[in-house]
Design a protein around this motif. Sequence first.
Motif, PDB file in Angstrom:
ATOM      1  N   VAL A  10     -49.015 -39.295  15.060  1.00  0.00           N
ATOM      2  CA  VAL A  10     -48.850 -40.333  14.185  1.00  0.00           C
ATOM      3  C   VAL A  10     -49.607 -41.560  13.984  1.00  0.00           C
ATOM      4  N   GLY A  11     -51.232 -40.693  12.697  1.00  0.00           N
ATOM      5  CA  GLY A  11     -51.986 -40.984  12.002  1.00  0.00           C
ATOM      6  C   GLY A  11     -51.254 -41.480  10.596  1.00  0.00           C
ATOM      7  N   LEU A  12     -52.575 -41.376   9.104  1.00  0.00           N
ATOM      8  CA  LEU A  12     -51.477 -41.410   8.295  1.00  0.00           C
ATOM      9  C   LEU A  12     -50.581 -40.434   7.529  1.00  0.00           C
ATOM     10  N   ILE A  13     -50.898 -39.951   7.394  1.00  0.00           N
ATOM     11  CA  ILE A  13     -49.849 -38.938   7.266  1.00  0.00           C
ATOM     12  C   ILE A  13     -48.053 -38.972   8.107  1.00  0.00           C
ATOM     13  N   GLY A  14     -48.340 -38.990   8.721  1.00  0.00           N
ATOM     14  CA  GLY A  14     -47.331 -38.894  10.244  1.00  0.00           C
ATOM     15  C   GLY A  14     -46.906 -40.324   9.952  1.00  0.00           C
ATOM     16  N   GLY A  15     -47.176 -41.348  10.042  1.00  0.00           N
ATOM     17  CA  GLY A  15     -47.655 -43.146  10.592  1.00  0.00           C
ATOM     18  C   GLY A  15     -46.790 -43.140   8.643  1.00  0.00           C
ATOM     19  N   ARG A 126     -55.617 -41.068   1.309  1.00  0.00           N
ATOM     20  CA  ARG A 126     -56.020 -42.461   0.876  1.00  0.00           C
ATOM     21  C   ARG A 126     -57.382 -42.638   1.798  1.00  0.00           C
ATOM     22  N   GLU A 127     -58.472 -43.717   1.724  1.00  0.00           N
ATOM     23  CA  GLU A 127     -59.406 -42.754   2.550  1.00  0.00           C
ATOM     24  C   GLU A 127     -59.766 -43.598   3.573  1.00  0.00           C
ATOM     25  N   SER A 128     -58.831 -43.799   4.054  1.00  0.00           N
ATOM     26  CA  SER A 128     -59.196 -44.091   5.960  1.00  0.00           C
ATOM     27  C   SER A 128     -57.934 -43.429   6.416  1.00  0.00           C
ATOM     28  N   ASN A 129     -58.033 -43.452   7.668  1.00  0.00           N
ATOM     29  CA  ASN A 129     -57.221 -42.671   8.820  1.00  0.00           C
ATOM     30  C   ASN A 129     -56.154 -43.060  10.008  1.00  0.00           C
ATOM     31  N   PRO A 131     -53.140 -44.790  12.802  1.00  0.00           N
ATOM     32  CA  PRO A 131     -51.278 -44.698  12.601  1.00  0.00           C
ATOM     33  C   PRO A 131     -51.787 -46.317  11.639  1.00  0.00           C
ATOM     34  N   ASP A 132     -53.362 -47.375  11.888  1.00  0.00           N
ATOM     35  CA  ASP A 132     -53.269 -48.635  10.795  1.00  0.00           C
ATOM     36  C   ASP A 132     -53.427 -48.648   9.349  1.00  0.00           C
ATOM     37  N   ALA A 133     -53.720 -47.086   8.918  1.00  0.00           N
ATOM     38  CA  ALA A 133     -53.901 -46.386   7.355  1.00  0.00           C
ATOM     39  C   ALA A 133     -51.848 -46.581   7.077  1.00  0.00           C
ATOM     40  N   ALA A 134     -51.620 -46.417   7.993  1.00  0.00           N
ATOM     41  CA  ALA A 134     -49.881 -45.703   7.556  1.00  0.00           C
ATOM     42  C   ALA A 134     -49.334 -46.794   6.044  1.00  0.00           C
ATOM     43  N   ILE A 135     -48.581 -46.366   5.417  1.00  0.00           N
ATOM     44  CA  ILE A 135     -47.545 -47.440   4.992  1.00  0.00           C
ATOM     45  C   ILE A 135     -46.643 -46.709   4.397  1.00  0.00           C
ATOM     46  N   PRO A 136     -45.346 -47.950   3.934  1.00  0.00           N
ATOM     47  CA  PRO A 136     -44.848 -47.324   3.886  1.00  0.00           C
ATOM     48  C   PRO A 136     -43.893 -46.022   2.190  1.00  0.00           C
ATOM     49  N   ASP A 137     -44.927 -46.770   1.468  1.00  0.00           N
ATOM     50  CA  ASP A 137     -44.953 -46.693   0.530  1.00  0.00           C
ATOM     51  C   ASP A 137     -45.770 -45.037  -0.174  1.00  0.00           C
ATOM     52  N   LEU A 138     -47.057 -44.770   0.871  1.00  0.00           N
ATOM     53  CA  LEU A 138     -47.803 -43.727   0.869  1.00  0.00           C
ATOM     54  C   LEU A 138     -47.037 -42.897  -0.560  1.00  0.00           C
TER      55      LEU A 138
END
Lengths: 301, 301
Positions: A10-15, A126-129, A131-138
């Motif tokens: 549940v990081g950047l990509i999965g989140g 994104r440069e950051s990783n 769950p906190d980096a996850a955004i709906p519009d990635l």
Amino acid sequence: MFDKVVIVGVGLIGGSFALGLKAAGAVKTVVGLERSGEALARALQLGIVDQAYTTPEQALRGADLVMIAAPVAQTPAILAGLLPWLEPHTIVTDAGSTKSDVVANARAVLQERIAQFVPGHPIAGRESNGPDAAIPDLYRGKKAVLTPLPENPQAAVDKVAAAWRQCGAIIHVLSPGEHDKVFAAVSHLPHLLAYALVDDIANKAHADLLFQYAASGFRDFTRIAGSSPEMWRDISLANRDALLGELDAYLAQLQGLRACLADADGPGLEAVYGNAQRARRAWIDAIEAAEKPPAQESGTE
Amino acid sequence: MFDKVVIVGVGLIGGSFALGLKAAGAVKTVVGLERSGEALARALQLGIVDQAYTTPEQALRGADLVMIAAPVAQTPAILAGLLPWLEPHTIVTDAGSTKSDVVANARAVLQERIAQFVPGHPIAGRESNGPDAAIPDLYRGKKAVLTPLPENPQAAVDKVAAAWRQCGAIIHVLSPGEHDKVFAAVSHLPHLLAYALVDDIANKAHADLLFQYAASGFRDFTRIAGSSPEMWRDISLANRDALLGELDAYLAQLQGLRACLADADGPGLEAVYGNAQRARRAWIDAIEAAEKPPAQESGTE
């Protein structure tokens, strides 16, 4: 519409995949599955997942879709963990940056259940990783590459494609081998080159002085060297053959430029620099043309 | 306050210097000097210069300061053209990206008038060029490196530093040789590497497919390959010795990474990638710390 989507990692990509589906109203329940409880707790807190599990049995019960968004080297262990609880109707996909090795590992682990695995790779980051980096519009307006297997039923491929489209992504289809050759050239090699330059400079005796004068060009050139070293170690090894081929071609190119420099061959340098500038401009123009009108999605599926 | 500043080369760099001085109310009259009338006419139209000349005699009359903002290879011819009309009180500076060659050329041309030439290099740029790209804030918060000569009176150095400070720049002082070594590593080599990668890819048979999948990481990595090929040919040649040294160190670094890849040496790759990531993070943290409070200017002069 998905009843239950399981996100493994549940990081950047999965989140961001979870948040994209939620923002589109395309999923009833998102379940997070990780061995570590820390990221899971944060993902629950942020509303990325509705339920969180550290073991697969309950997590997989009744799942429509499982997204594996973890470092590629972990894919075989993850698939082996899922397999005993994988229901026949559940489709598994992944977001790994390499595909040939993932497919080979998936075949070895899943055996006759391989038809349920539709490999994929979203071209976004994104440069950051975490769950906190996850955004709906990635993934909005970005490519999601699928590398379907001959065993995949079309309905399974369509289901994965539909999920990515709900996240705003544009579906592209390549074979796993094509995918890996392409990304060795345009992604994996540049990462290696950026890491190499920063490490080279950091190891010099006067590194502090050098970094003091590094400016925006250096910052952009090395942005990808801010990425996770473990993840890129795994990608480099997973796509080793294609990456070695691209690296050797690049080394030959640098030797050619070195000879131009040593010979003070201005026209030779300008030929390479000029061709690069023209090619990059044409590429940027093509990107910008493709980006308007912004809402249009013209997949190559 | 300057009565008359002459800009030789009214493009991005010279034009932004003029606009910065004007925005600060630090100059009465800005004069543009170019052989080509086209850029001059545009610079007049945009209000970058108040007067425009294609020959130096009138342009230089009563000038306090002359800024040479042209490709470094043109510097000797420009200085030779200015010399007959250069008044004793006029200070000449430049914005060239290399300094040792500029200083050697300036000494050869100006001879005993060398004391009037204070070499400089602003560390700022944009992807676009020409008078239309010029903006008054280009240098705000950016470094302006001066490489003063033993012959320069302190008052002459102070005058050039004052002009840059009016543009919002922070003054740094290096020797010409130090400057060239530093920028070979953090600027000239990355430019060569970015040009090399784009040219390498553009020359492949399947270049169109590759560019189709190039994403934001590639875009940032290669942004500097959008720069002027002629300018970077000149810089590469002008700083040839330092650049060859940096290129050779980088080639050795790549050979080391190639060996790690060929041996599937994961810890070896991760050591380089991890060191690079840490060093880059520390650098970015230092930049961000230096940027707040935003208005503070703490030069190292």
